[in-house]
Design a protein around this motif. Structure first.
Motif: not given
Length: 489
Positions: A345-369
Motif C-alpha cells: 500500500a505504501g509503495v503504491f501511495a509513493a508511486l502515485w505521489t512521485r508520478l504526480g500529473s504523469r500517473q495514469p488516469s482513473t479509467p486506465v487504473k480501473f482498466a488495468i486492475g
C-alpha cells in the motif's frame, strides 16, 4: 481551563500521543482492528462451516448454496453501509451509530457461536451484516473529525487507520482457523465474538475523548417525519419476515435477491442525481462518467470476493496445505492478501505521489486492475490438477495479482467518488461506490454456484475472460470517459 486541556481538539498538532497522531486515533484504530479481526476471522471459516458434513462439524449444506449464502451476506454488508450512513446523518450521528453497530456485531458473533444450526447462521449473519456496515460507514468518518482541514497529519492518520484494518484481517483468519481446526467451528466463531467484545469495550472506554463533531447529526430528521420513517422500517421488516415464512426468500435465492436490490438501488440513485435541478451541466457530465466505472467496479469485486467463496473450496480441496507434516487450516489462505496489502500500500501511495500529473488516469487504473483480476483467474489454469496438488506458492502468486488489482481500483474508486460527486450529492456518490461493491460481492456468490472443483478450467477461463474484456473496453473508452469527467484526472 482544566477541562479544556483534558479534551481532544480536532486538528490540534500539539498532541502527539499515538505515533504522532491525536491520542483518540488509537481508540478508532483499535475498534476497527478488532472489528476486522472478527469479520475476516468469521468469514474465513464460514463457507466450510456451511458445506462441511455434520461429521466434520458443519451443516451439510450443498457447496452451491453455501457459496451463494456467503456472497449474499458479503453484499448485504455493503448494502447496510447505506442504511447506516443515513442513520448517522439523520438520526444518531456517526459516533453513536458506530457504537450501536459494534454492539450488533458482538450479538451476531455470539449468535453464530452459541445458537446451533441454520438458525444461528441466520441470526448471526443478519446482525453482523447490519453491524459491520455501520462500523464501516462511520469509522472512517470519525477519523476525519480528529483533524482540521489543513492538518498535515491527516493522510498519515488515515494510513495508520488502514494499517489497523489489515492487521485485523491478517490475524483474524489465522487464529479462528486454528481454533476451528483444533476444537471446532463454534470455538472459532466464539473467538471472533471475543475479539469484537474487546474492541467494543476499548471503544466504550474512549468514546468521551472523541471531538464534539463526532456526535453532531448533520441533517436531523424533523420530528414530524419520524413516525413515517418508523412505519416504513416496521413495514420493511414485516415484509421480509412474511417473504421468508412463505418461501419467497430462501437460501438458494439470497444472492439473486441482493443482486436485484443492488441494481435497483443503483439505477434509482443514478436517476435521482442525474435528474436533479440542483446540479450543473459539468456535474451531470461527471456523474455520467461514473456509470462505466461503476460497472467495471462491480465486475472487479465479483472476482475479487471469490476469496471467500470459490477460493475457500479450492483451498480446501485442491491446495497442498501440508507444512512439514502439519496441515494448515483452510482459513489461513485469507491472511495472505492482507500481508501483501501491508507491504505494497505504501509503495503504491509513493508511486502515485512521485508520478504526480504523469500517473495514469482513473479509467486506465480501473482498466488495468480489472484486466489483472482476469489474468489472476487465468493463472489458476496453470496450476496442477488433482486433489491437494496445488503448491502454496502458486496460490500466493495469484493472491499477489489480486492485491495489485485491488490497489489499482479500491482506494482509487473511493477517491474518485468524492472527486466526481456534485456538491449537493457527496454522500450519495460514495453510496454508489459501495453499491458497486455490494453488487459485485453478491455476484461473486452467484458466480460461485457455477464452480465445480472437479472440472474448474472452464469456470476460470470464462470468468477471467469476462474481466479482461471489461478492462479492455475501459481502455478503449478512456478518452470519452475522461471527456465526461470534465477535468477530473
Amino acid at each position: 481551563m482544566t477541562q479544556l486541556k483534558s479534551e481532544t481538539t480536532a486538528g490540534d498538532p500539539g498532541e502527539r500521543s499515538f505515533l504522532g497522531q491525536p491520542r483518540v486515533l488509537a481508540n478508532l484504530f483499535g475498534v476497527e482492528l478488532w472489528e476486522r479481526f472478527s469479520f475476516y476471522g468469521m468469514q474465513g471459516i464460514l463457507a466450510i462451516y456451511l458445506y462441511y458434513s455434520a461429521a466434520q462439524g458443519g451443516l451439510g449444506i450443498s457447496e452451491t448454496v453455501a457459496l451463494g449464502i456467503v456472497g449474499a451476506y458479503g453484499g448485504a454488508v455493503y448494502l447496510s453501509t447505506i442504511i447506516a450512513a443515513w442513520i448517522a446523518d439523520r438520526l444518531l450521528g456517526a459516533e453513536r451509530t458506530l457504537f450501536f453497530s459494534a454492539c450488533l456485531v458482538v450479538l451476531g458473533h455470539l449468535g453464530l457461536a452459541l445458537i446451533p444450526g441454520i438458525v444461528g447462521v441466520g441470526v448471526g449473519l443478519v446482525l453482523i451484516a447490519l453491524g459491520s456496515g455501520g462500523v464501516k460507514a462511520n469509522a472512517s468518518s470519525l477519523v476525519g473529525t480528529l483533524y482540521a482541514a489543513d492538518d498535515e497529519r491527516r493522510d498519515a492518520g488515515f494510513s495508520l487507520f488502514y494499517l489497523g484494518i489489515n492487521l485485523g484481517a491478517l490475524v483474524g483468519p489465522l487464529l479462528t482457523g486454528l481454533l476451528q481446526k483444533q476444537w471446532g467451528f463454534h470455538f472459532g466463531f466464539g473467538l471472533a465474538a471475543v475479539g469484537m467484545i474487546l474492541g467494543l469495550v476499548q471503544y466504550t472506554l474512549g468514546r468521551r475523548s472523541l471531538p464534539a463533531a463526532s456526535r453532531v447529526v448533520p441533517n436531523p430528521l424533523p420530528a414530524a417525519e419520524r413516525g413515517r420513517w418508523i412505519g416504513i422500517a416496521v413495514a420493511a421488516v414485516a415484509l421480509i419476515v412474511v417473504l421468508c415464512l412463505t418461501g419467497v426468500i430462501t437460501a438458494p435465492r439470497l444472492a439473486n435477491i441482493v443482486i436485484g436490490i443492488s441494481i435497483v438501488a443503483a439505477i434509482a440513485l443514478f436517476a435521482v442525481i442525474l435528474s436533479s435541478r440542483l446540479i450543473s451541466s459539468v456535474e451531470r457530465s461527471r456523474v455520467w462518467a461514473m456509470v462505466p466505472l461503476f460497472i467495471a467496479s462491480a465486475v472487479f469485486w465479483s472476482l475479487y470476493q471469490q476469496q471467500f467463496t470459490v477460493m475457500v473450496v479450492y483451498s480446501d480441496q485442491r491446495l497442498d496445505r501440508d507444512i512439514l507434516g502439519w496441515e494448515m487450516p483452510v482459513s489461513w489462505v485469507n491472511s495472505i492478501n492482507p500481508v501483501f496489502i501491508i507491504l505494497l500500500a505504501g509503495v503504491f501511495a509513493a508511486l502515485w505521489t512521485r508520478l504526480g500529473s504523469r500517473q495514469p488516469s482513473t479509467p486506465v487504473k480501473f482498466a488495468i486492475g480489472t484486466i489483472l483480476m482476469g489474468i489472476a483467474f487465468w493463472v489458476f489454469l496453470l496450476m496442477p490438477n488433482g486433489s491437494h496438488s496445488v503448491p502454496l506458492v502458486g496460490l500466493a502468486f495469484i493472491l499477489l495479482l489480486f492485491t495489485l488489482a485491488e490497489l489499482l481500483l479500491s482506494p482509487v474508486g473511493l477517491s474518485l467518488a468524492t472527486k466526481l460527486a456534485p456538491e449537493r450529492f457527496q454522500t450519495q456518490m460514495m453510496a454508489l461506490f459501495f453499491l458497486s461493491v455490494a453488487l459485485g460481492t453478491a455476484m461473486s456468490g452467484r458466480l460461485a454456484e457455477f464452480y465445480d472443483v472437479s472440472n474448474d478450467s472452464g469456470f476460470f477461463w470464462w470468468v477471467g475472460l469476462a474481466s479482461v474484456v471489461v478492462g479492455v473496453l475501459l481502455l478503449v473508452g478512456n478518452k470519452p470517459i475522461r471527456k465526461l469527467m470534465a477535468g477530473v484526472h
